[in-house]
Design a protein around this motif. Structure first.
Motif, PDB file in Angstrom:
ATOM      1  N   CYS A 337     -41.845 -55.294 -15.771  1.00 47.23           N
ATOM      2  CA  CYS A 337     -42.544 -56.503 -15.342  1.00 47.23           C
ATOM      3  C   CYS A 337     -41.541 -57.516 -14.800  1.00 47.23           C
ATOM      4  O   CYS A 337     -40.403 -57.623 -15.295  1.00 47.23           O
ATOM      5  CB  CYS A 337     -43.328 -57.102 -16.502  1.00 47.23           C
ATOM      6  N   ILE A 338     -41.980 -58.281 -13.806  1.00 42.54           N
ATOM      7  CA  ILE A 338     -41.090 -59.178 -13.071  1.00 42.54           C
ATOM      8  C   ILE A 338     -41.617 -60.607 -13.154  1.00 42.54           C
ATOM      9  O   ILE A 338     -42.824 -60.843 -13.068  1.00 42.54           O
ATOM     10  CB  ILE A 338     -40.976 -58.743 -11.600  1.00 42.54           C
ATOM     11  N   LYS A 339     -40.690 -61.544 -13.298  1.00 38.67           N
ATOM     12  CA  LYS A 339     -41.066 -62.962 -13.305  1.00 38.67           C
ATOM     13  C   LYS A 339     -39.897 -63.780 -12.762  1.00 38.67           C
ATOM     14  O   LYS A 339     -38.728 -63.451 -12.973  1.00 38.67           O
ATOM     15  CB  LYS A 339     -41.410 -63.419 -14.730  1.00 38.67           C
ATOM     16  N   ASP A 340     -40.230 -64.867 -12.053  1.00 48.21           N
ATOM     17  CA  ASP A 340     -39.231 -65.800 -11.513  1.00 48.21           C
ATOM     18  C   ASP A 340     -39.251 -67.098 -12.313  1.00 48.21           C
ATOM     19  O   ASP A 340     -40.319 -67.562 -12.738  1.00 48.21           O
ATOM     20  CB  ASP A 340     -39.522 -66.150 -10.055  1.00 48.21           C
ATOM     21  N   THR A 341     -38.078 -67.680 -12.473  1.00 45.81           N
ATOM     22  CA  THR A 341     -37.968 -69.070 -12.921  1.00 45.81           C
ATOM     23  C   THR A 341     -37.174 -69.828 -11.873  1.00 45.81           C
ATOM     24  O   THR A 341     -36.053 -69.423 -11.507  1.00 45.81           O
ATOM     25  CB  THR A 341     -37.271 -69.173 -14.284  1.00 45.81           C
ATOM     26  N   ILE A 342     -37.774 -70.897 -11.355  1.00 47.23           N
ATOM     27  CA  ILE A 342     -37.144 -71.695 -10.294  1.00 47.23           C
ATOM     28  C   ILE A 342     -37.002 -73.133 -10.785  1.00 47.23           C
ATOM     29  O   ILE A 342     -37.982 -73.743 -11.230  1.00 47.23           O
ATOM     30  CB  ILE A 342     -37.990 -71.660  -9.013  1.00 47.23           C
ATOM     31  N   ILE A 343     -35.781 -73.667 -10.721  1.00 41.53           N
ATOM     32  CA  ILE A 343     -35.542 -75.070 -11.062  1.00 41.53           C
ATOM     33  C   ILE A 343     -35.135 -75.776  -9.773  1.00 41.53           C
ATOM     34  O   ILE A 343     -34.053 -75.518  -9.212  1.00 41.53           O
ATOM     35  CB  ILE A 343     -34.461 -75.226 -12.138  1.00 41.53           C
ATOM     36  N   THR A 344     -36.021 -76.619  -9.285  1.00 40.00           N
ATOM     37  CA  THR A 344     -35.806 -77.313  -8.020  1.00 40.00           C
ATOM     38  C   THR A 344     -34.776 -78.426  -8.189  1.00 40.00           C
ATOM     39  O   THR A 344     -34.818 -79.202  -9.167  1.00 40.00           O
ATOM     40  CB  THR A 344     -37.133 -77.893  -7.516  1.00 40.00           C
ATOM     41  N   ASP A 345     -33.837 -78.514  -7.247  1.00 41.27           N
ATOM     42  CA  ASP A 345     -32.791 -79.553  -7.214  1.00 41.27           C
ATOM     43  C   ASP A 345     -32.050 -79.637  -8.544  1.00 41.27           C
ATOM     44  O   ASP A 345     -31.764 -80.725  -9.075  1.00 41.27           O
ATOM     45  CB  ASP A 345     -33.405 -80.921  -6.882  1.00 41.27           C
ATOM     46  N   MET A 346     -31.722 -78.463  -9.104  1.00 44.25           N
ATOM     47  CA  MET A 346     -31.056 -78.424 -10.401  1.00 44.25           C
ATOM     48  C   MET A 346     -29.625 -78.972 -10.323  1.00 44.25           C
ATOM     49  O   MET A 346     -29.161 -79.676 -11.217  1.00 44.25           O
ATOM     50  CB  MET A 346     -31.040 -76.985 -10.936  1.00 44.25           C
ATOM     51  N   ILE A 347     -28.918 -78.663  -9.250  1.00 45.25           N
ATOM     52  CA  ILE A 347     -27.519 -79.044  -9.108  1.00 45.25           C
ATOM     53  C   ILE A 347     -27.401 -80.143  -8.044  1.00 45.25           C
ATOM     54  O   ILE A 347     -27.914 -79.994  -6.928  1.00 45.25           O
ATOM     55  CB  ILE A 347     -26.647 -77.834  -8.726  1.00 45.25           C
ATOM     56  N   THR A 348     -26.730 -81.231  -8.426  1.00 43.08           N
ATOM     57  CA  THR A 348     -26.490 -82.342  -7.495  1.00 43.08           C
ATOM     58  C   THR A 348     -24.999 -82.413  -7.223  1.00 43.08           C
ATOM     59  O   THR A 348     -24.186 -82.558  -8.152  1.00 43.08           O
ATOM     60  CB  THR A 348     -26.981 -83.672  -8.081  1.00 43.08           C
ATOM     61  N   VAL A 349     -24.642 -82.342  -5.957  1.00 44.64           N
ATOM     62  CA  VAL A 349     -23.231 -82.394  -5.568  1.00 44.64           C
ATOM     63  C   VAL A 349     -23.037 -83.572  -4.616  1.00 44.64           C
ATOM     64  O   VAL A 349     -23.742 -83.691  -3.607  1.00 44.64           O
ATOM     65  CB  VAL A 349     -22.784 -81.080  -4.899  1.00 44.64           C
ATOM     66  N   GLY A 350     -22.078 -84.470  -4.950  1.00 44.72           N
ATOM     67  CA  GLY A 350     -21.803 -85.618  -4.094  1.00 44.72           C
ATOM     68  C   GLY A 350     -21.130 -86.732  -4.885  1.00 44.72           C
ATOM     69  O   GLY A 350     -21.108 -86.710  -6.124  1.00 44.72           O
ATOM     70  N   PRO A 351     -20.562 -87.777  -4.192  1.00 46.16           N
ATOM     71  CA  PRO A 351     -19.913 -88.888  -4.897  1.00 46.16           C
ATOM     72  C   PRO A 351     -20.955 -89.710  -5.638  1.00 46.16           C
ATOM     73  O   PRO A 351     -22.120 -89.773  -5.245  1.00 46.16           O
ATOM     74  CB  PRO A 351     -19.273 -89.696  -3.767  1.00 46.16           C
ATOM     75  N   PRO A 352     -20.525 -90.417  -6.729  1.00 40.21           N
ATOM     76  CA  PRO A 352     -21.479 -91.250  -7.464  1.00 40.21           C
ATOM     77  C   PRO A 352     -21.893 -92.453  -6.633  1.00 40.21           C
ATOM     78  O   PRO A 352     -21.159 -92.922  -5.770  1.00 40.21           O
ATOM     79  CB  PRO A 352     -20.697 -91.684  -8.704  1.00 40.21           C
ATOM     80  N   VAL A 353     -23.064 -92.959  -6.865  1.00 37.27           N
ATOM     81  CA  VAL A 353     -23.588 -94.151  -6.197  1.00 37.27           C
ATOM     82  C   VAL A 353     -23.703 -95.254  -7.247  1.00 37.27           C
ATOM     83  O   VAL A 353     -24.496 -95.140  -8.199  1.00 37.27           O
ATOM     84  CB  VAL A 353     -24.958 -93.874  -5.552  1.00 37.27           C
ATOM     85  N   ALA A 354     -22.875 -96.311  -7.118  1.00 33.81           N
ATOM     86  CA  ALA A 354     -22.891 -97.407  -8.097  1.00 33.81           C
ATOM     87  C   ALA A 354     -24.129 -98.263  -7.895  1.00 33.81           C
ATOM     88  O   ALA A 354     -24.464 -98.649  -6.768  1.00 33.81           O
ATOM     89  CB  ALA A 354     -21.639 -98.256  -7.964  1.00 33.81           C
ATOM     90  N   ASP A 355     -24.775 -98.595  -9.020  1.00 31.47           N
ATOM     91  CA  ASP A 355     -25.974 -99.440  -8.937  1.00 31.47           C
ATOM     92  C   ASP A 355     -26.268 -99.961 -10.333  1.00 31.47           C
ATOM     93  O   ASP A 355     -25.918 -99.327 -11.333  1.00 31.47           O
ATOM     94  CB  ASP A 355     -27.161 -98.632  -8.400  1.00 31.47           C
ATOM     95  N   PHE A 356     -26.846-101.145 -10.400  1.00 36.31           N
ATOM     96  CA  PHE A 356     -27.233-101.699 -11.684  1.00 36.31           C
ATOM     97  C   PHE A 356     -28.383-102.660 -11.475  1.00 36.31           C
ATOM     98  O   PHE A 356     -28.680-103.080 -10.365  1.00 36.31           O
ATOM     99  CB  PHE A 356     -26.047-102.418 -12.351  1.00 36.31           C
ATOM    100  N   ILE A 357     -28.993-103.041 -12.594  1.00 36.50           N
ATOM    101  CA  ILE A 357     -30.029-104.067 -12.585  1.00 36.50           C
ATOM    102  C   ILE A 357     -29.738-105.033 -13.737  1.00 36.50           C
ATOM    103  O   ILE A 357     -28.969-104.706 -14.660  1.00 36.50           O
ATOM    104  CB  ILE A 357     -31.435-103.460 -12.734  1.00 36.50           C
ATOM    105  N   SER A 358     -30.340-106.229 -13.669  1.00 38.21           N
ATOM    106  CA  SER A 358     -30.217-107.215 -14.752  1.00 38.21           C
ATOM    107  C   SER A 358     -31.589-107.769 -15.050  1.00 38.21           C
ATOM    108  O   SER A 358     -32.468-107.785 -14.183  1.00 38.21           O
ATOM    109  CB  SER A 358     -29.258-108.338 -14.370  1.00 38.21           C
TER     110      SER A 358
END
Length: 374
Positions: A337-358
């Motif tokens: 028997c066959i089955k797939d497991t797919i995790i969408t956008d599991m790996i993120t590659v790129g520089p961090p984006v600084a952000d904050f809220i107050s």
């Protein structure tokens, strides 16, 4: 003078002989035959040395010929006149022979069979529907090394399946005319048969193949969970795991044979492939380790970056470009028997984006402001 007269008479009589018209004559190698038996006719005409233009035969049954010594076969019983007409360079003659050929009818040879040839041993009763009466004899060959000279033989038993050529020869001893008939007797050891896997997978069609005895032409299938089919080779899709009894009723409607067979089939739930990855994000080039948390089986990985693997636990994967990557793991378990497991956008590659809220952006001193990293 006497010699001169003798010469003139010789010339006169020679000319008379050579100018004489032909005399038609003929014979046949047989004058009494059975219908369908060939007869050879021979031209015995005397042409007295003249040139033959034609020989014309009329056999009295509608058949004709221009051959010198023809062969003719009478299709129908009866008594026939034969007429030969000959034409030469000196004249024409004909010879009719009334009632010359006698054609006797052939006996009728035929029989019926009775019995259900579905399983062996198989006893067959033969019914003789041939010509009958004084002078008729019968010769049976049942195709299984058994024979009989009786008009109505006792039942004949066939101990193996197969096709047997049964021949009956009928002879009219008064005319020596013979007819025979051959019919194939099919003896089956008829059995329903199923060829299929003994197990299947949930919601995946299970292909079933009929393996009944040759000659089967009608099928009735039951899947065991309410599905039915009249196809020779159906497929069933099961929506609940479990063990089911597959049933086939197979028939040969020509011979009247039928049989029933059942077979168990176990339907399995699909596998549940699962995995983790560390880290899930970072700057390129990003090294990611994948851990397979599934059970036993075979695996195909697709890491979303153009690379694949068939290892249960693949080597470290390197993501060299920025982006979001979807990871797919296909698992085939020990039941197939066959089955797939797919995790969408599991790996993120790129520089961090600084952000904050107050929680506040102004106030009277002294003022307390809560800052949250985004």
């Amino acid at each position: 003078m006497i010699r001169f007269i003798t010469v003139l008479l010789s010339v006169f009589f020679a000319s008379f002989i050579f100018a004489q018209s032909p005399v038609a004559q003929f014979s046949a190698n047989k004058t009494e035959v059975c219908a369908g038996f060939p007869i050879t006719f021979t031209d015995l005409s005397n042409y007295f040395g003249s040139g033959v233009i034609s020989t014309n035969w009329d056999f009295g049954e509608g058949g004709q010929s221009n051959a010198t010594n023809p062969i003719y076969t009478y299709a129908n019983a009866g008594t026939y006149q034969v007429l030969l007409t000959v034409i030469s360079t000196t004249g024409t003659d004909f010879e009719p022979k009334v009632g010359y050929i006698t054609v006797n009818p052939n006996p009728t040879a035929n029989f019926t069979t009775a019995g259900n040839g579905c399983t062996v041993p198989f006893a067959v009763t033969f019914g003789n529907t041939s010509s009958s009466g004084a002078g008729f004899t019968y010769n049976w060959n049942f195709g299984n090394a058994q024979t009989s000279l009786l008009q109505n033989p006792p039942a004949v038993t066939y101990n193996v399946a197969g096709t047997f050529p049964v021949q009956l020869t009928v002879t009219n001893t008064n005319t020596n005319c013979v007819s025979s008939v051959t019919k194939n007797l099919v003896v089956s050891n008829f059995k329903a048969g199923i060829t299929s896997t003994a197990q299947g997978c949930l919601n995946v069609p299970v292909n079933i193949t009929d393996a009944s005895t040759v000659g089967a032409n009608a099928w009735s299938w039951e899947s065991g969970d309410g599905q039915t089919s009249n196809l020779q080779n159906p497929s069933f899709t099961y929506s609940t795991p479990g063990t089911y009894t597959l049933k086939l009723t197979s028939q040969n409607t020509t011979s009247g044979c039928s049989d029933v067979i059942t077979k168990s089939i176990t339907i399995h739930s699909p596998p549940a492939p699962s995995f983790t990855a560390t880290p899930l994000a970072g700057c390129a080039p990003l090294s990611v380790n994948f851990s397979n948390t599934s059970g036993n089986g075979t695996f195909v990985w697709d890491f979303g970056n153009g690379t694949t693997s068939n290892d249960k636990n693949p080597p470290t994967k390197i993501y060299n470009s920025n982006g979001l990557f979807t990871v797919k793991l296909t698992m085939t378990d020990l039941n197939g028997c066959i089955k797939d497991t797919i995790i969408t956008d599991m790996i993120t590659v790129g520089p961090p984006v600084a952000d904050f809220i107050s929680d506040k952006i102004d106030g009277c001193a002294p003022v307390a402001i809560q800052f949250t990293d985004q």
